[in-house]
Enzyme design. Structure first.
Site, PDB file in Angstrom:
ATOM      1  N   ALA A 261       0.810  -1.101   0.011  1.00 22.89           N
ATOM      2  CA  ALA A 261       0.012   0.043  -0.112  1.00 22.89           C
ATOM      3  C   ALA A 261       0.841   1.292   0.096  1.00 22.89           C
ATOM      4  CB  ALA A 261      -0.972  -0.093   1.202  1.00 22.89           C
TER       5      ALA A 261
ATOM      6  N   LYS B 282       6.027  -0.396   7.526  1.00 27.79           N
ATOM      7  CA  LYS B 282       5.465   0.843   7.168  1.00 27.79           C
ATOM      8  C   LYS B 282       6.716   1.621   7.107  1.00 27.79           C
ATOM      9  CE  LYS B 282       2.073   4.309   7.885  1.00 27.79           C
ATOM     10  NZ  LYS B 282       0.863   4.851   8.411  1.00 27.79           N
TER      11      LYS B 282
ATOM     12  N   ASP C 104      -8.226   9.057  11.918  1.00 32.85           N
ATOM     13  CA  ASP C 104      -8.150   8.730  10.517  1.00 32.85           C
ATOM     14  C   ASP C 104      -8.962   7.639  10.129  1.00 32.85           C
ATOM     15  OD1 ASP C 104      -7.410   9.178   7.860  1.00 32.85           O
ATOM     16  OD2 ASP C 104      -5.625   8.600   7.895  1.00 32.85           O
TER      17      ASP C 104
END
Length: 512
Positions: free
Chosen positions: A89, A110, A204
């Site tokens: 992603a 990440k 978020d």
């Protein structure tokens, strides 16, 4: 290709010896693995390129790793001892990779994008996100396993969740039954309630930040950054900032998460987002976008009134009219789920227990009468996971592969009963593979084939020349539609010796 990582690439390897040294010294592969690739190439033809091809062909390097190796970016493929397998992603702030730790366990890595790594404020914000989320240990939150930096590359490590995200799930599945939608919303609320015990709000919350594990549990990921940065900058997501300013709510109000939980439940129940998707900041910061939402009953007039009431309270414009906490919202959703559990449903999820039933006893079903074997041609891991889970629960034995060459090789080794080809993933390669599968079935044992084509490919649908056993379905399509097409194709070709009785989903059961 790896410009997003700050470690400077060394350029393409000039010799086979240099290639091997960089791959092994960097920790990407072992010397034994390199030797396997090397032995597959005749001595007279050994070049860095041919050896990389051999390593890729042998499955020692993934496509992603092989491409970066060809580009001379070998050193970017190992960060803090974690080997990058492929990119999973990407966002404006960071990118997420499937990786392996030193024990070969799959993890999600990440990595802060290179352009932010030299900005102390961005690095601090990234590390703050990791420190916050590392406190959370809950079945509905993706755990943080490690935080670190390597030669200017800042990262943190998460559990790798196999089942994909809610955004992809909705794209494929469309709207859900009230029971299933409330179940997902309850998982999210439970995760939010746990985080609030540590004073953490998500900030978020959106479908892309909800993942599914292989058991179907929803898990929260990517807790955003709330409040102010060290220099007073507003670090909230645009949607949260707009909502809280317009409603005069305090920064990081837990009730803001509940508003966006309500928006997710709204889409799960209707198949329509409460506001259109956009990447334009001015549109995302428009107050009317969140205030003037079409009532949910306009899209789904048959929803139970109690469910409509819960959605309305979650998405109330005035924060004081919402549930006070995520725990309170979870209690309401849990009570609602209990009332929905015994309600008969006639939706796209009807008869989920099995689409393929076998005649005979349980022993026969588990032994001499196996379920149909389906080959799924899909190179996007998240979508492959969703489709595999859906069809596996409905009586198929699903095996997957990435592309046309792999599919043809698997057909030769162990022919399946059916093939599902995802046109969006294959691109123009769909047409050649579909033709080959059709010809192969015509010449020998027939194979059930379903091609799910993109809107662009549908314009050339005639080129595929569908038949009774080789069928074509155009997007948008639900998984139920895909399943029905597989049934129709399989009905024509399954061997009678397998004694599989297919339930006819081509006929509506809503009146039963």
């Amino acid at each position: 290709m790896a410009w997003f990582l700050s470690k400077k690439p060394s350029g393409p390897a000039k010799t086979v010896k240099e290639l091997g040294k960089r791959l092994v010294d960097g920790g990407l592969i072992t010397q034994q693995q390199f030797d396997v690739g090397l032995s597959a190439v005749p001595s007279s033809k050994r070049t860095p390129e041919t050896v990389i091809d051999a390593l890729e062909e042998a499955g020692i390097l993934t496509n992603f790793q092989a491409d970066l190796t060809r580009n001379g970016e070998i050193e970017t493929l190992v960060i803090g001892g974690y080997k990058l397998i492929y990119r999973n992603a990407a966002g404006a702030f960071a990118r997420v990779y499937r990786a392996e730790d030193k024990n070969g366990r799959s993890v999600a890595l990440k990595v802060l994008r290179g352009r932010h790594a030299s900005d102390p404020q961005q690095v601090a914000a990234f590390e703050k996100e990791a420190r916050m989320a590392a406190k959370l240990k809950h079945p509905n939150v993706v755990p943080i396993l490690d935080v670190g930096s390597d030669d200017g590359r800042h990262y943190f490590v998460m559990e790798f969740v196999e089942g994909g995200n809610l955004r992809d799930f909705l794209t494929i599945r469309g709207k859900l039954s009230p029971k299933d939608a409330v179940g997902i919303a309850l998982d999210i609320a439970e995760g939010l309630a746990h985080a609030m015990k540590f004073g953490i709000t998500h900030r978020d919350l959106k479908p892309g930040n909800v993942l599914f594990d292989t058991r179907g549990n929803a898990k929260l990921v990517d807790f955003g950054l709330g409040g102010e940065g060290d220099d007073g900058a507003d670090l909230r997501a645009v949607e949260y900032s707009t909502l809280e300013k317009a409603t005069q709510a305090p920064r990081d109000d837990p009730r803001s998460d509940l508003f966006f939980l309500g928006s997710i439940l709204y889409e799960l129940l209707t198949g329509v987002p409460p506001w259109p998707s956009t990447s334009v900041r001015s549109e995302r910061s428009s107050v009317s976008r969140y205030r003037d939402v079409t009532p949910i009953v306009d899209h789904a007039p048959d929803l139970p009134p109690a469910l409509v009431s819960v959605v309305g309270k979650l998405m109330a414009w005035n924060p004081t009219s919402r549930y006070r906490t995520a725990a309170e919202a979870a209690d309401a959703l849990r009570s609602l789920a209990a009332t929905l559990a015994d309600v008969p449903e006639h939706t796209d999820l009807e008869d989920e227990s099995s689409d393929l039933s076998l005649d005979g006893s349980a022993e026969e079903r588990s032994g001499e009468r196996p379920p149909p074997k389906l080959l799924l041609v899909e190179n996007r891991p998240s979508k492959r996971g969703i489709i595999t889970e859906y069809l596996s629960k409905r009586g198929f034995e699903v095996i997957g592969c990435d592309g046309a060459d792999d599919a043809l090789a698997m057909l030769e080794l162990d022919p399946p009963d059916a093939v599902l080809v995802m046109g969006e993933a294959l691109g123009d390669g769909l047409f050649g593979l579909f033709g080959t599968l059709k010809a192969q079935g015509a010449e020998g044992e027939p194979i059930a084939v379903v091609a799910l084509v993109s809107a662009a490919q549908a314009k050339k649908k005639n080129a595929l020349a569908a038949t009774g056993t080789c069928r074509v379905l155009a997007q948008p399509a639900s998984l139920r539609s895909v399943r029905s097409e597989l049934f129709r194709a399989l009905k024509r070709v399954l061997s009678e010796s397998r004694m599989i009785r297919l339930r006819d989903y081509s006929q509506s059961t809503s009146g039963k």
